[in-house]
Design a protein around this motif. Structure first.
Motif, PDB file in Angstrom:
ATOM      1  N   ALA A 143       0.857  -1.172   0.000  1.00  0.00           N
ATOM      2  CA  ALA A 143       0.000   0.000   0.000  1.00  0.00           C
ATOM      3  C   ALA A 143       0.902   1.233   0.000  1.00  0.00           C
ATOM      4  CB  ALA A 143      -0.907  -0.012   1.227  1.00  0.00           C
ATOM      5  N   SER A 172      -4.985   3.602   1.491  1.00  0.00           N
ATOM      6  CA  SER A 172      -4.525   2.535   2.385  1.00  0.00           C
ATOM      7  C   SER A 172      -3.018   2.678   2.567  1.00  0.00           C
ATOM      8  CB  SER A 172      -4.862   1.174   1.768  1.00  0.00           C
ATOM      9  OG  SER A 172      -4.442   0.129   2.601  1.00  0.00           O
ATOM     10  N   ILE A 174       0.871   1.367   4.623  1.00  0.00           N
ATOM     11  CA  ILE A 174       1.726   0.396   5.322  1.00  0.00           C
ATOM     12  C   ILE A 174       3.023   1.142   5.641  1.00  0.00           C
ATOM     13  CG2 ILE A 174       2.873  -0.527   3.265  1.00  0.00           C
ATOM     14  CD1 ILE A 174       1.751  -2.671   6.237  1.00  0.00           C
ATOM     15  N   THR A 199      -0.886  -8.681  -0.408  1.00  0.00           N
ATOM     16  CA  THR A 199      -1.039  -7.228  -0.411  1.00  0.00           C
ATOM     17  C   THR A 199      -0.877  -6.720   1.013  1.00  0.00           C
ATOM     18  OG1 THR A 199      -2.522  -7.335  -2.314  1.00  0.00           O
ATOM     19  CG2 THR A 199      -2.542  -5.297  -1.024  1.00  0.00           C
ATOM     20  N   THR A 201      -1.106  -4.171   3.839  1.00  0.00           N
ATOM     21  CA  THR A 201      -1.835  -2.974   4.251  1.00  0.00           C
ATOM     22  C   THR A 201      -2.044  -2.987   5.758  1.00  0.00           C
ATOM     23  OG1 THR A 201      -4.115  -3.849   4.206  1.00  0.00           O
ATOM     24  CG2 THR A 201      -3.165  -3.177   2.096  1.00  0.00           C
ATOM     25  N   SER A 205      -8.518   1.613   5.682  1.00  0.00           N
ATOM     26  CA  SER A 205      -8.123   2.723   4.817  1.00  0.00           C
ATOM     27  C   SER A 205      -8.756   4.004   5.351  1.00  0.00           C
ATOM     28  CB  SER A 205      -8.565   2.463   3.372  1.00  0.00           C
ATOM     29  OG  SER A 205      -9.979   2.375   3.300  1.00  0.00           O
ATOM     30  N   VAL A 261      -7.616  -3.027   1.263  1.00  0.00           N
ATOM     31  CA  VAL A 261      -7.289  -3.472   2.628  1.00  0.00           C
ATOM     32  C   VAL A 261      -7.386  -4.993   2.666  1.00  0.00           C
ATOM     33  CG1 VAL A 261      -7.991  -3.459   5.053  1.00  0.00           C
ATOM     34  CG2 VAL A 261      -8.092  -1.342   3.726  1.00  0.00           C
TER      35      VAL A 261
END
Length: 291
Positions: A143, A172, A174, A199, A201, A205, A261
């Motif tokens: 993200a 979002s 990270i 993914t 995250t 978000s 997310v």
């Protein structure tokens, strides 16, 4: 012993990945492919092998990846997809020639076919190209990094507003630290290789008013939301000719394409990623003690 090769190892993410990897495997098993070896001297002092790597020089890429069991590929900071696709092709050619056991690549959530982000073509190409190589691979899609919000905060306080041209859409995040930990964990854990794409995250978000509220809370200053236009944003932040690229990313964000997310980070690490509020509070506290 397993040989790990990390490319882009002196960049913002790369350095952290190396530090995390060194907590999970002996430093003598780690080789760093770097453009400027002098920048990696501290890692060399820890027993790591430093190999000069220029993504545009096929021979140097092949030399760096020779005998690698696991490669962690972190792309360059080039601003156009063509340059990045070219470097990726060089890296994949070297990885196939070296019969790499597993290829771990950095992706990004702005990889959708209809995303106007300048680099979406590269990030969309990455999984499709890897799928046809025959390599064992994992892509970790990041993200947005939360870290740039820390040095950006004084400007937002002065403006009294978040100005991202996002409309009602969400972003979002990270942190670099959490991303790096996940990269290292996947690299040393073969059971995690069974999933080809993760993914990374946080647990939620943020719409721009929600982001402004978090920034207000952690800073103690009143910050609202007053978006500028995409062109204004591009003009404001065109240092290093990055304005169009940054604006194009938020153009995709305004379409809801940066709001992903997942619980993939929890699946990898066994815990949730640090929340945006906690990350910002800890970062600001660290910054205040180091002044």
């Amino acid at each position: 012993m397993t040989k790990y090769v990390v490319t882009g190892a002196t960049g913002h993410l790369g350095q952290r990945v190396v530090q995390e990897l060194a907590q999970r495997t002996p430093t003598t098993t780690i080789t760093l492919g770097v453009h400027t070896p002098a920048k990696a001297q501290a890692f060399a002092n820890q027993g790591m092998t430093i190999q000069k790597l220029d993504y545009q020089d096929v021979a140097s890429v092949q030399a760096a990846l020779q005998d690698a069991d696991v490669v962690i590929y972190i792309p360059s900071k080039s601003h156009d997809s063509f340059s990045r696709v070219t470097e990726l092709e060089h890296v994949l050619t070297a990885a196939q020639a070296a019969h790499v056991g597993h290829f771990l690549a950095m992706g990004f959530i702005a990889d959708q076919a209809d995303n106007p982000f300048d680099l979406s073509a590269f990030y969309g190409y990455l999984p499709r190209r890897l799928a046809e190589t025959g390599l064992s691979y994992t892509i970790l899609r990041n993200a947005l990094y939360a870290d740039p919000l820390v040095p950006y905060l004084p400007e937002l306080i002065e403006r009294q507003n978040v100005i991202y041209p996002m409309g009602d859409a969400s972003l979002s995040f990270i942190s670099l630290a959490d991303s790096a930990a996940a990269f290292a964990q996947v690299a040393v854990t073969p059971r995690l290789w069974r999933q080809s794409v993760y993914t990374l995250t946080q647990e939620r978000s943020y719409t721009m008013p929600a982001l402004a509220a978090v920034l207000s809370q952690v800073s103690g200053a009143k910050i609202g939301y007053a978006p500028v236009t995409l062109q204004q944003f591009s003009d404001l932040y065109n240092q290093g000719n990055e304005g169009h690229m940054l604006a194009s990313m938020y153009a995709g964000g305004a379409q809801g394409l940066l709001a992903t997310v997942t619980d993939d980070y929890r699946q990898i690490m066994g815990r949730p990623a640090q929340s945006l509020s906690d990350f910002l509070k800890a970062s600001l506290a660290t910054a205040s003690t180091t002044k």
